[in-house]
Design a protein around this motif. Structure first.
Motif, short mmCIF file in Angstrom:
data_model
loop_
_atom_site.label_atom_id
_atom_site.label_comp_id
_atom_site.label_asym_id
_atom_site.label_seq_id
_atom_site.Cartn_x
_atom_site.Cartn_y
_atom_site.Cartn_z
N PRO A 1 2.95 1.61 -13.40
CA PRO A 1 1.82 1.92 -12.52
C PRO A 1 0.87 2.97 -13.09
CG PRO A 1 3.78 3.04 -11.75
CD PRO A 1 4.19 2.20 -12.93
N VAL A 2 -0.33 2.97 -12.58
CA VAL A 2 -1.32 4.01 -12.85
C VAL A 2 -1.48 4.77 -11.55
CG1 VAL A 2 -3.72 4.45 -13.43
CG2 VAL A 2 -2.48 2.60 -14.56
N LYS A 3 -1.31 6.07 -11.59
CA LYS A 3 -1.38 6.89 -10.38
C LYS A 3 -2.81 6.95 -9.85
CE LYS A 3 1.05 10.16 -8.08
NZ LYS A 3 2.26 9.76 -7.42
N MET A 4 -2.95 6.71 -8.54
CA MET A 4 -4.24 6.72 -7.89
C MET A 4 -4.03 7.22 -6.47
SD MET A 4 -6.65 3.43 -7.85
CE MET A 4 -8.13 3.42 -6.91
N THR A 5 -4.91 8.08 -6.02
CA THR A 5 -4.79 8.60 -4.66
C THR A 5 -5.93 8.04 -3.82
OG1 THR A 5 -3.81 10.64 -5.50
CG2 THR A 5 -4.69 10.70 -3.28
N VAL A 6 -5.57 7.45 -2.68
CA VAL A 6 -6.57 6.89 -1.77
C VAL A 6 -6.22 7.30 -0.34
CG1 VAL A 6 -7.09 4.90 -3.23
CG2 VAL A 6 -5.35 4.70 -1.47
N GLU A 7 -7.23 7.31 0.50
CA GLU A 7 -7.00 7.53 1.92
C GLU A 7 -7.25 6.21 2.63
OE1 GLU A 7 -9.00 10.84 3.71
OE2 GLU A 7 -8.64 12.10 1.96
N LEU A 8 -6.32 5.85 3.51
CA LEU A 8 -6.43 4.61 4.26
C LEU A 8 -6.55 4.92 5.75
CD1 LEU A 8 -3.49 2.65 2.60
CD2 LEU A 8 -5.92 2.42 2.10
N PRO A 9 -7.26 4.09 6.46
CA PRO A 9 -7.26 4.24 7.92
C PRO A 9 -5.84 4.02 8.45
CG PRO A 9 -9.03 2.76 7.22
CD PRO A 9 -8.17 3.02 6.02
N ARG B 1 -0.48 1.19 9.05
CA ARG B 1 0.51 0.57 9.94
C ARG B 1 0.73 -0.89 9.56
NH1 ARG B 1 -2.09 3.87 13.77
NH2 ARG B 1 -3.54 2.19 14.32
N ASP B 2 -0.35 -1.59 9.25
CA ASP B 2 -0.21 -2.99 8.85
C ASP B 2 0.51 -3.14 7.51
OD1 ASP B 2 -1.38 -3.91 11.17
OD2 ASP B 2 -3.33 -4.33 10.25
N LEU B 3 0.27 -2.22 6.59
CA LEU B 3 1.00 -2.25 5.31
C LEU B 3 2.49 -2.02 5.53
CD1 LEU B 3 -1.30 -0.30 2.83
CD2 LEU B 3 -0.55 -2.67 2.61
N VAL B 4 2.81 -1.08 6.40
CA VAL B 4 4.22 -0.82 6.72
C VAL B 4 4.86 -2.07 7.31
CG1 VAL B 4 5.78 0.50 8.20
CG2 VAL B 4 3.93 1.67 7.00
N LEU B 5 4.18 -2.70 8.25
CA LEU B 5 4.71 -3.91 8.87
C LEU B 5 4.82 -5.05 7.85
CD1 LEU B 5 5.68 -5.47 11.31
CD2 LEU B 5 3.28 -5.91 11.89
N TYR B 6 3.82 -5.21 7.01
CA TYR B 6 3.85 -6.25 5.98
C TYR B 6 5.06 -6.03 5.06
CZ TYR B 6 1.66 -9.96 3.20
OH TYR B 6 1.37 -11.15 2.57
N ALA B 7 5.28 -4.78 4.65
CA ALA B 7 6.42 -4.47 3.79
C ALA B 7 7.74 -4.81 4.49
CB ALA B 7 6.39 -3.00 3.39
#
Length: 75
Positions: A14-22, A27-33
């Motif tokens: 991976p390449v480290k990247m910092t982002v802010e998500l709504p 929550r949808d990413l957590v559920l998808y995972a």
């Protein structure tokens, strides 16, 4: 397992990247995972899904594919 668009994530450096998500996107990413991990073979975290989702999105965007092809032929 559901018929999700993401399946069988590849191991890659991976390449480290910092982002802010709504919050709702997170929550949808957590559920998808959780859904993707549902078969129990491997457990995924939400951060692991971001790159494959972006990759899938870009791979299926015809306008981006055309622009990418034009850029490669211009070199």
């Amino acid at each position: 397992m559901s018929a999700l668009k993401l399946a069988g994530l590849q191991d890659d450096t991976p390449v480290k990247m910092t982002v802010e998500l709504p919050a709702d996107v997170h929550r949808d990413l957590v559920l998808y995972a959780e859904v993707l991990s549902g078969d129990g073979n491997r457990v995924y975290g939400p951060a692991q899904l971001v790159a494959p989702m972006l990759n899938r999105f870009m791979a299926t965007d015809r306008s981006f594919a055309a622009a990418k092809a034009r850029q490669h032929t211009a070199r």
